[in-house]
Design a protein around this motif. Structure first.
Motif, PDB file in Angstrom:
ATOM      1  N   HIS A 150       0.839  -1.190   0.000  1.00  0.00           N
ATOM      2  CA  HIS A 150       0.000   0.000   0.000  1.00  0.00           C
ATOM      3  C   HIS A 150       0.875   1.243   0.000  1.00  0.00           C
ATOM      4  CE1 HIS A 150      -3.042   2.894   0.969  1.00  0.00           C
ATOM      5  NE2 HIS A 150      -2.402   3.235   2.070  1.00  0.00           N
ATOM      6  N   ASP A 151       0.541   2.164  -0.884  1.00  0.00           N
ATOM      7  CA  ASP A 151       1.296   3.401  -1.004  1.00  0.00           C
ATOM      8  C   ASP A 151       0.723   4.423  -0.025  1.00  0.00           C
ATOM      9  OD1 ASP A 151       2.399   5.761  -1.712  1.00  0.00           O
ATOM     10  OD2 ASP A 151       2.077   5.520  -3.875  1.00  0.00           O
ATOM     11  N   GLU A 152       1.433   4.696   1.043  1.00  0.00           N
ATOM     12  CA  GLU A 152       0.904   5.576   2.089  1.00  0.00           C
ATOM     13  C   GLU A 152       0.753   7.007   1.621  1.00  0.00           C
ATOM     14  OE1 GLU A 152      -0.164   5.224   5.080  1.00  0.00           O
ATOM     15  OE2 GLU A 152       0.607   3.383   5.954  1.00  0.00           O
ATOM     16  N   ASP A 153       1.617   7.404   0.694  1.00  0.00           N
ATOM     17  CA  ASP A 153       1.633   8.815   0.320  1.00  0.00           C
ATOM     18  C   ASP A 153       0.550   9.192  -0.678  1.00  0.00           C
ATOM     19  OD1 ASP A 153       3.682   9.637   1.938  1.00  0.00           O
ATOM     20  OD2 ASP A 153       5.200   8.884   0.552  1.00  0.00           O
ATOM     21  N   HIS A 154       0.194   8.246  -1.523  1.00  0.00           N
ATOM     22  CA  HIS A 154      -0.704   8.638  -2.605  1.00  0.00           C
ATOM     23  C   HIS A 154      -2.060   7.950  -2.596  1.00  0.00           C
ATOM     24  CE1 HIS A 154       3.319   9.722  -4.222  1.00  0.00           C
ATOM     25  NE2 HIS A 154       2.636  10.824  -4.516  1.00  0.00           N
ATOM     26  N   ASP A 155      -2.147   6.826  -1.955  1.00  0.00           N
ATOM     27  CA  ASP A 155      -3.387   6.085  -2.101  1.00  0.00           C
ATOM     28  C   ASP A 155      -4.213   6.083  -0.821  1.00  0.00           C
ATOM     29  OD1 ASP A 155      -3.260   5.429  -4.780  1.00  0.00           O
ATOM     30  OD2 ASP A 155      -1.788   3.850  -4.366  1.00  0.00           O
ATOM     31  N   ASP A 156      -5.436   5.724  -0.991  1.00  0.00           N
ATOM     32  CA  ASP A 156      -6.406   5.761   0.091  1.00  0.00           C
ATOM     33  C   ASP A 156      -6.350   4.459   0.883  1.00  0.00           C
ATOM     34  OD1 ASP A 156      -8.499   6.313   1.654  1.00  0.00           O
ATOM     35  OD2 ASP A 156     -10.039   5.820   0.149  1.00  0.00           O
ATOM     36  N   VAL A 157      -6.253   4.612   2.199  1.00  0.00           N
ATOM     37  CA  VAL A 157      -6.130   3.417   3.038  1.00  0.00           C
ATOM     38  C   VAL A 157      -7.415   2.601   3.006  1.00  0.00           C
ATOM     39  CG1 VAL A 157      -5.622   2.560   5.338  1.00  0.00           C
ATOM     40  CG2 VAL A 157      -4.607   4.678   4.562  1.00  0.00           C
ATOM     41  N   ALA A 158      -8.533   3.307   3.031  1.00  0.00           N
ATOM     42  CA  ALA A 158      -9.814   2.597   3.092  1.00  0.00           C
ATOM     43  C   ALA A 158      -9.970   1.693   1.883  1.00  0.00           C
ATOM     44  CB  ALA A 158     -10.948   3.611   3.153  1.00  0.00           C
ATOM     45  N   LYS A 159      -9.581   2.218   0.723  1.00  0.00           N
ATOM     46  CA  LYS A 159      -9.712   1.435  -0.497  1.00  0.00           C
ATOM     47  C   LYS A 159      -8.816   0.194  -0.425  1.00  0.00           C
ATOM     48  CE  LYS A 159      -8.970   2.220  -5.208  1.00  0.00           C
ATOM     49  NZ  LYS A 159      -8.087   3.077  -5.975  1.00  0.00           N
TER      50      LYS A 159
END
Lengths: 191, 786
Positions: free
Chosen positions: B327-336
């Motif tokens: 998971h990309d912490e900087d750019h992507d949504d955690v929930a998704k």
């Protein structure tokens, strides 16, 4: 076949040294050690004193037979009453004598380059530079042991007569030319 | 030094960030040449020296010791104190230089291999992050030592915890082909003609990650040695300290020997006859950027199963697949990502993990940055390539990429979870299952009959054909495919070998040993020589690792027999010198740990290495030293200390000194000579005026003394800028300038300035010249082939 014979005193000091080659099978009786193998022989003989000290208490015999090996150098030993030891180094491979671990070849010539490139052939060629034990020579064969024993007994005879000299004292170096001639004679006769 | 001015120097001086650098740097402060550290050539040397220092020991690059603040180690203030302080907290560090170090080394070298396969988008994301090697480069160092205890249940059902457990992350097809290795004796189905490219950098990285090459191991150790030689002043203190640890007693292990052994055991090549390097599990990773994640995972799974990443048919393909969502912490949504992860767990079961890392590139100057720990178990080829890269690059900084502290923590958690919850349980399960289904059948009385009936087929060949229900080749009763030289992975023999290897990797040596024992007879009757040799090798090693009180009789009878057979089969029947060397070197180490009665045997196997010509000149010197140590560890009895091996040990130490001198490694030669003299009782301190008993011995010792002191004088003269009456130097300089490797060249630049005393030792006197020349030649070879 080359031989190096040494008599070692009680303080590990050499009393007598002699080099000779085989006289059997048309041998000319001249040792074919390489120049740098000369001091190696002394090192090897000295190092096998460790083994002599261990096995000398094991049996009552004075002839200890073949006791040690360093690469292709075999050591046989005979004990005398005064704890002077006769040590005979025999090296069967006259072309690649005991250079073993002083490989001038290892550093000066090409093994470095040889070794990686052609693993298969070089394994054997390196093996010989390091002095692989020659498979044809068996130092524990009865004939070999017997002839070495005869040599030792003959030398012992001469040795006893030499050290009975009133001018000889314990652990002194033997310089007698007569003794040397007797050793040479024994070598020619048996080895 | 080169850090941007806005950084608080107290907080993170970049050069001191990696744990290895923090060891090197403080010493420089004390060296007379410290003021020169700002000169460019010194600095590029520095990144190199970090490399050498970090790879010279096992434990300095422990992941957990990577801290953001430099900790000035206690011994930094006095270069002469032995300095066990850097990281004495770890039991591993404590064991370094101690006698049982080789044992730990061996335990840590045979560990499960985990393949890493990442989707294209994951690799892209990590490349943006500054990891050109992708996910593998990122996780690899973290697998080498699992933080915390790892509990393993053995075949009897008792649990044992290990603190030094690890796994090896590899590319899936690593270890198949090495840059150069003879493929004779191994006829794998897809063996390509092995081509040796000129330069290592043009080679596929997966080939680099293949070990098992004695020559490259020699080269690496040679580089380390030359470096230690050049850095006599400061860096070599690190090396020397190891010796000083145990001054008085014979040294347990020279750091170079440990390095040699470690590189020998790093990156075991993939081979049909042993399954250590076969993957136990495979990490399949996608990132949160992926548009069609489940499909992508299926596709990746497919490539490992049937696609181009399918391993050769002698590798069991049913290894565990572990699915990871990066998971990309900087750019992507955690929930998704979380919902995607839940979907993954529904599809693929428990063996899933979500790895949350930031995709921004981390700079060394960032607050919570950590350097990627260096891998301890890289193969020799990789290390050589790395050394070359650093030598030729003008980059001042340490090129190791950085990552955020949070990333490092996330990866550590991931690796621990992978190992503790998936890899080990599945290995335990499989080995219990195989043990029950396959191996135990062979252990009982009926099993004996089975192997007997296999051996003696009394009804002639006709009944043989009919009685072989699972024969591959008609006409033989065995499962061994003698044409291609392997067992199919579903054959009972292959399963048992796998069981034994799993048991070995899980450190259940009893089970391993008994299984190897059964296998030995099977392989022998099948005439599967390489398998036979391998089973013998591992049976001997697991016996040595297992039984504590081994009687002399078992030792001489069984272990000698096994080692002998393994060596003979490897060298003569299979032409596999690497494995023969491994057998002998491990046998030597483990026997040596058995105390003085086994020391003779250990030394005998050591001489076997030399006699069989398995090693090159560097290895020759190293093992000569080792044999000397073996003999020295044998203590005598009584006042006369009968049965000790002082003279033999002295002889070998002398030979080692001679050899080191011939290789131009004068520091090593000096150490060995000192030891030899101590053993002969003629050391300078005690035996003033004493001589060696034989003339020739004394002569050699004096010669060596002369060579070494000439060398010492030479380096002094050089420093004082004295004019030497010698007409050779111009020639020498020319030679070394052309052929020497970078460190030497760098120091040649420094020659005009006088205060470089002791920075290097360049040949001056003709005596040294003779001996130095071969070394130059060697290095030329190294640069050419490397």
């Amino acid at each position: 076949m080359s031989y190096y014979f040494a008599i070692v005193g009680t303080k590990d000091n050499p009393l007598f040294e002699h080099e000779f080659g085989t006289s059997k099978q048309g041998g000319d009786g001249i040792a074919r050690f390489r120049e740098e193998a000369r001091h190696m022989n002394q090192f090897i003989v000295h190092s096998s004193l460790d083994i002599v000290e261990e096995v000398q208490w094991g049996s009552g015999a004075t002839y200890l037979k073949h006791i040690d090996r360093f690469h292709s150098n075999y050591i046989s030993c005979f004990l005398t009453g005064t704890n002077a030891k006769f040590l005979l180094l025999h090296n069967p491979d006259t072309h690649h004598p005991s250079s073993s671990s002083l490989p001038p070849s290892a550093s000066s010539s090409s093994p470095v380059t040889q070794f990686p490139r052609h693993p298969t052939p070089s394994t054997s060629s390196r093996g010989s530079t390091y002095g692989t034990p020659s498979s044809s020579y068996n130092p524990t064969a009865p004939a070999v042991e017997e002839s070495i024993k005869n040599f030792f007994v003959d030398v012992y005879d001469a040795w006893v007569k030499t050290v009975m000299s009133p001018f000889y004292h314990v652990d002194g170096v033997v310089r007698s030319p007569v003794f040397r001639a007797r050793v040479q004679g024994a070598a020619r006769k048996f080895l | 030094m080169t850090s941007p001015p806005d950084v608080d120097p107290l907080k993170s001086p970049p050069a001191a960030e990696s744990p290895a650098a923090s060891i090197v740097l403080p010493k420089r402060r004390h060296s007379p040449s410290a003021s020169l550290a700002s000169l460019p050539y010194r600095r590029s040397n520095q990144s190199l020296s970090t490399l050498f220092a970090s790879t010279s020991s096992l434990s300095k690059s422990r992941p957990s010791s990577g801290t953001a603040t430099p900790t000035p180690s206690a011994h930094a203030n006095s270069p002469f104190s032995p300095g066990p302080s850097n990281g004495a907290s770890s039991p591993l560090v404590a064991s370094q230089g101690r006698p049982d170090e080789p044992r730990n080394l061996i335990l840590r070298s045979f560990v499960p291999h985990v393949g890493v396969l990442a989707s294209v988008d994951t690799e892209e994301m990590l490349q943006e992050k500054g990891f050109p090697g992708g996910l593998l480069q990122l996780v690899r160092p973290f697998g080498e030592l699992i933080p915390g205890k790892v509990t393993i249940r053995d075949s009897i059902g008792s649990n044992r915890s290990w603190e030094d457990f690890g796994v090896r992350f590899t590319g899936l097809k690593d270890g198949l082909k090495s840059a150069r290795r003879s493929l004779s004796g191994r006829k794998s189905t897809d063996s390509r003609p092995d081509s040796r490219g000129g330069a290592l950098d043009n080679v596929n990285p997966a080939w680099l990650r293949t070990g098992g090459d004695i020559t490259q191991t020699e080269e690496v150790v040679d580089r380390h040695l030359s470096f230690a030689e050049l850095q006599q002043d400061d860096i070599s203190m690190d090396y020397l300290n190891h010796k000083e640890f145990s001054s008085g007693t014979p040294p347990a292990s020279s750091p170079f020997h440990a390095l040699y052994l470690r590189r020998l055991l790093s990156a075991l090549p993939l081979s049909p006859h042993e399954t250590f390097s076969h993957p136990v599990a495979c990490v399949i990773a996608i990132s949160s950027r992926c548009e069609n994640p489940i499909e992508e995972l299926r596709r990746l799974y497919g490539t490992t199963n049937t696609g181009d990443l399918r391993l050769p048919q002698w590798v069991d393909n049913s290894y565990l697949r572990y699915y990871v969502l990066v998971h990309d912490e900087d750019h992507d949504d955690v929930a998704k990502s979380t919902s995607l992860y839940q979907q993954m767990t529904r599809h693929f079961g428990l063996h899933c993990h979500m790895l949350r890392i930031r995709s921004n590139e981390c700079l060394p100057s960032d607050d919570d940055s950590v350097r990627l720990p260096s891998s301890e178990w890289i193969s020799s080829a990789e290390e050589l390539a790395e050394i070359q890269r650093r030598e030729t690059s003008d980059d001042v900084d340490d090129p190791t990429p950085c990552l955020f502290e949070s990333d490092a923590t996330a990866i550590r958690t991931f690796v621990r979870e992978l190992v503790v919850q998936s890899v080990i349980p599945s290995m335990e399960r499989l080995s219990a299952q195989w043990n029950e289904q396959v191996a135990s059948r062979r252990r009982g009385l009926s099993g004996r009959f089975m192997s007997l009936s296999k051996k003696w087929t009394p009804f002639g060949s006709s009944s043989r054909n009919s009685s072989g229900p699972m024969s591959l080749n008609s006409g033989s009763n065995s499962n061994y495919d003698s044409l291609q030289g392997f067992y199919r992975p579903d054959a009972p023999e292959a399963t048992m070998r796998k069981l034994a290897d799993y048991a070995f990797m899980l450190r259940d040596f009893k089970l391993a040993q008994s299984t190897y024992d059964i296998l030995r007879s099977d392989f022998n009757s099948d005439k599967a020589w390489k398998h036979y040799a391998g089973a013998n090798e591992m049976a001997a090693i697991s016996t040595l690792l297992n039984v504590q009180g081994l009687t002399n009789k078992t030792r001489t009878e069984s272990i000698d027999q096994m080692l002998e057979t393994a060596t003979y089969s490897y060298t003569t029947r299979c032409m596999a010198p690497y494995y023969a060397l491994r057998t002998l070197a491990l046998g030597l180490e483990l026997l040596r740990l058995r105390g003085s009665s086994a020391a003779d045997d250990a030394a005998r196997w050591g001489s076997r290495i030399l006699e069989a010509g398995l090693v090159g000149p560097v290895g020759h010197a190293i093992f000569t030293e080792r044999i000397s140590a073996c003999y020295a560890s044998r203590k005598g009895i009584g006042s006369g200390s009968w049965g000790s091996r002082k003279r033999k040990s002295g002889l070998l130490a002398m030979l080692a000194a001679d050899q080191w001198a011939k290789l131009g490694k004068y520091a090593q030669a000096e150490k060995a000579l000192k030891e030899a003299k101590a053993l002969y009782g003629v050391a300078d301190s005690e035996g003033e005026g004493k001589k060696l008993p034989f003339d020739g011995m004394q002569m050699l010792s004096e010669e060596l003394d002369e060579v070494l002191s000439a060398n010492r004088m030479g380096s002094q003269e050089w420093g004082e800028d004295t004019i030497h009456p010698n007409d050779e130097p111009p020639v020498v300089e020319e030679v070394s300038e052309e052929l020497e490797t970078k460190p030497h060249r760098q120091s040649l630049i420094g020659v005009p300035a006088a205060p470089f005393a002791g920075l290097e030792a360049t040949p001056l006197t003709p005596t040294r010249m003779e001996h130095a020349e071969p070394a130059v030649e060697n290095q030329f070879e190294a640069t050419e082939t490397g």
